[in-house]
Write an enzyme that holds these catalytic residues in place. Structure first.
Site, PDB file in Angstrom:
ATOM      1  N   LYS A  93       0.824  -1.208   0.000  1.00  0.00           N
ATOM      2  CA  LYS A  93       0.000   0.000   0.000  1.00  0.00           C
ATOM      3  C   LYS A  93       0.865   1.268   0.000  1.00  0.00           C
ATOM      4  O   LYS A  93       0.622   2.203  -0.760  1.00  0.00           O
ATOM      5  CB  LYS A  93      -0.944  -0.019   1.206  1.00  0.00           C
ATOM      6  CG  LYS A  93      -1.965  -1.159   1.160  1.00  0.00           C
ATOM      7  CD  LYS A  93      -2.933  -1.104   2.320  1.00  0.00           C
ATOM      8  CE  LYS A  93      -2.313  -1.531   3.626  1.00  0.00           C
ATOM      9  NZ  LYS A  93      -1.917  -2.957   3.641  1.00  0.00           N
ATOM     10  N   THR A  94       1.876   1.294   0.859  1.00  0.00           N
ATOM     11  CA  THR A  94       2.770   2.459   0.890  1.00  0.00           C
ATOM     12  C   THR A  94       3.535   2.579  -0.424  1.00  0.00           C
ATOM     13  O   THR A  94       3.699   3.683  -0.962  1.00  0.00           O
ATOM     14  CB  THR A  94       3.763   2.337   2.057  1.00  0.00           C
ATOM     15  OG1 THR A  94       3.031   2.216   3.285  1.00  0.00           O
ATOM     16  CG2 THR A  94       4.663   3.554   2.138  1.00  0.00           C
ATOM     17  N   ASP A  98      -1.017   6.517   6.558  1.00  0.00           N
ATOM     18  CA  ASP A  98      -1.070   5.084   6.835  1.00  0.00           C
ATOM     19  C   ASP A  98      -1.945   4.826   8.062  1.00  0.00           C
ATOM     20  O   ASP A  98      -2.048   5.677   8.953  1.00  0.00           O
ATOM     21  CB  ASP A  98       0.343   4.564   7.077  1.00  0.00           C
ATOM     22  CG  ASP A  98       0.439   3.053   6.927  1.00  0.00           C
ATOM     23  OD1 ASP A  98      -0.534   2.445   6.430  1.00  0.00           O
ATOM     24  OD2 ASP A  98       1.477   2.487   7.304  1.00  0.00           O
ATOM     25  N   THR A 146      -5.512  -1.519   7.154  1.00  0.00           N
ATOM     26  CA  THR A 146      -5.685  -2.969   7.193  1.00  0.00           C
ATOM     27  C   THR A 146      -7.083  -3.336   7.678  1.00  0.00           C
ATOM     28  O   THR A 146      -7.438  -4.507   7.693  1.00  0.00           O
ATOM     29  CB  THR A 146      -4.641  -3.605   8.123  1.00  0.00           C
ATOM     30  OG1 THR A 146      -4.730  -3.000   9.421  1.00  0.00           O
ATOM     31  CG2 THR A 146      -3.237  -3.393   7.580  1.00  0.00           C
ATOM     32  N   ARG A 170       6.515  -8.135   1.273  1.00  0.00           N
ATOM     33  CA  ARG A 170       7.370  -7.649   2.364  1.00  0.00           C
ATOM     34  C   ARG A 170       8.105  -8.817   3.019  1.00  0.00           C
ATOM     35  O   ARG A 170       9.298  -8.733   3.325  1.00  0.00           O
ATOM     36  CB  ARG A 170       6.539  -6.898   3.396  1.00  0.00           C
ATOM     37  CG  ARG A 170       7.365  -6.390   4.585  1.00  0.00           C
ATOM     38  CD  ARG A 170       6.464  -5.774   5.631  1.00  0.00           C
ATOM     39  NE  ARG A 170       5.781  -4.605   5.124  1.00  0.00           N
ATOM     40  CZ  ARG A 170       4.730  -4.037   5.717  1.00  0.00           C
ATOM     41  NH1 ARG A 170       4.231  -4.576   6.819  1.00  0.00           N
ATOM     42  NH2 ARG A 170       4.169  -2.959   5.206  1.00  0.00           N
TER      43      ARG A 170
END
Length: 361
Positions: free
Chosen positions: A90-91, A135, A184, A243
Site C-alpha cells: 500500500k505504501t 497510513d 488494514t 514484504r
C-alpha cells in the site's frame, strides 16, 4: 525517491497570517518524498513506476487509467483508499502514484496526528497537486477526521480562532491535492470518511508466479544470483506477501555471505537459511506451529477458546487473532467455531499428526 527531512515543510510558502504553531505540526507529522531522487539500496527494492510494480493487475489497471486521466486534464488525482492485509504494497503504491503524477509525496501515519495542529500543519503546507499519504487511516481521531471532511470535498480548512464568546471560524483555501489513505481494517473507517474517497481499492495476496518475479527483481537489486528453484522456494514460504519475501531474501543473503557462497545461490542454501529462522515449507513460523501444537497436544485439536490459548502461550489475544491466526485460516489449517479454535485435518497432516477419524477406522 528519497526521504527528505520533514523540516523542509517549514521552508515552503505558507498562507498569509497562518500562526507558526500551526505549521509546526507539519514538522512532526510527516516526511516528503520527492520524485526523481534515489534512496538507499534497501529503499530501492520498492518499484518506482506502475510498469515495475509486479502483481495486482486489476489495481494497476484502475489506477493507471485514473492517473492518465488526471494528468491529461491537468488536475490532481481523486482521493484514493487502499486496504488489505499488511505487507502487500500500500505504501509502495502511494509512492508509485506520486512518481507517475510527478508530484511530491508527503508520508505520515494516523497515530502521529494526535493533535489538531498536526493535521492542520500538514494541510496548510501542501503544494498544488501534492499527494498526502496517511497510513493506518482508520486510527485517525474524530477531530482530525472532521478537519479532513471539508479539505477533501471543498479544499477548505475550517479553523476556530479564540475561545468562548470571542471564538470565530476562519476558512483557509487549500490547493488541489490527493489524499491516499491505507488501512488494514477498512470496516473500522467511519462512513463519512470512507465515502469521500473517489477510488477504493483492495490489495490481494500475491500468487506464486508474481512472488517469484518479485524475488528475482529484488535479488538483482541486491546483487544476488539465485537459481530458479531458489526463487521458487522463497516465494512458497513468504505467505503471499512481498514484504516477507524481501525479508526472507535478506536472511538468505546473510547466510550466503557468512558461508562465503560464490556464484549462484541454490535451493539447498535457501532451505538452510529459512530453516535456521524456523520458517517451514508452507511459510509457517515458530508462533504458528506453537499455536497448532498446543491445540493438538493439550486440547486434542480443539475446540479451545482464544483467551485460553493466549494464556497458555503467554501471548496477547489480539496478537493471536490479528497476527498468528489469519495465515493459518487462509491455508485451511485452523478453523474458528462458536466453541473455539480447531485444527483441521490439513493442519494435522502438515505437522505429521494422525487424523483421529482414521485411527478409529
Amino acid at each position: 525517491m528519497a526521504i527528505v527531512s520533514s523540516n523542509a515543510a517549514s521552508q515552503r510558502p505558507r498562507p498569509d497570517r497562518v500562526p507558526d504553531r500551526v505549521v509546526d505540526g507539519a514538522r512532526q507529522a510527516g516526511d516528503d518524498l520527492e520524485p526523481g531522487r534515489s534512496g538507499t539500496k534497501e529503499d530501492s527494492l520498492r518499484p518506482k513506476r506502475l510498469a515495475d510494480y509486479i502483481g495486482q493487475r486489476e489495481l494497476k489497471q484502475v489506477l493507471g487509467i485514473a492517473v492518465q486521466a488526471a494528468v491529461g486534464r491537468g488536475e490532481s488525482l481523486d482521493h484514493v483508499l487502499l486496504y488489505g492485509p499488511p505487507g502487500l504494497g500500500k505504501t509502495t503504491m502511494a509512492m508509485v502514484l506520486a512518481e507517475e503524477l510527478g508530484v511530491t509525496c508527503r508520508i505520515t501515519s494516523a497515530p502521529a496526528l494526535e493533535r489538531p495542529r498536526d493535521i492542520v500543519g500538514l494541510l496548510v503546507t501542501l503544494q498544488p497537486k501534492d499527494l498526502l499519504f496517511i497510513d493506518e487511516i482508520h486510527r485517525l481521531s474524530r477531530v482530525a477526521e472532521e478537519l479532513l471532511y471539508p479539505a477533501m470535498e471543498d479544499r477548505r480548512l475550517d479553523l476556530t480562532v479564540g475561545k468562548g464568546s470571542t471564538a470565530r471560524t476562519r476558512a483557509l483555501d487549500l490547493p488541489p491535492f490527493t489524499l491516499v489513505g491505507a488501512t488494514t481494517r477498512a470496516g473500522a473507517l467511519s462512513s463519512p470518511l470512507r465515502d469521500r474517497f473517489g477510488l477504493i481499492q483492495r490489495l490481494e495476496f500475491y500468487g506464486l508466479e508474481d512472488l517469484q518475479a518479485i524475488v528475482e527483481r529484488a535479488a538483482g537489486l541486491l546483487d544476488l544470483e539465485l537459481s530458479a528453484e531458489a526463487c521458487s522456494e522463497i516465494a512458497r514460504r513468504c505467505r503471499g506477501t512481498p514484504r516477507i519475501a524481501n525479508r526472507l531474501l535478506r536472511r538468505v543473503r546473510d547466510v550466503a555471505c557468512v558461508r562465503a557462497c560464490e556464484g549462484c545461490i541454490d535451493r539447498d542454501l535457501v532451505d538452510e537459511a529459512l530453516t535456521l529462522h524456523r520458517v517451514d515449507g508452507r511459510g509457517l513460523d515458530a508462533s504458528d506451529r506453537r499455536l497448532m501444537e498446543l491445540l493438538l497436544q493439550s486440547y486434542g485439536g480443539g475446540p479451545a477458546g482464544l483467551d485460553t490459548l493466549s494464556a497458555a502461550l503467554g501471548e496477547d489475544p489480539a496478537t493471536l487473532e490479528s497476527v498468528v491466526e489469519p495465515y493459518l485460516l487462509q491455508l485451511g489449517f485452523l478453523q474458528r467455531t462458536p466453541r473455539g479454535r480447531v485444527v483441521t485435518a490439513a493442519g494435522r497432516g502438515h505437522l505429521g499428526w494422525p487424523d483421529p477419524q482414521e485411527q478409529v477406522a
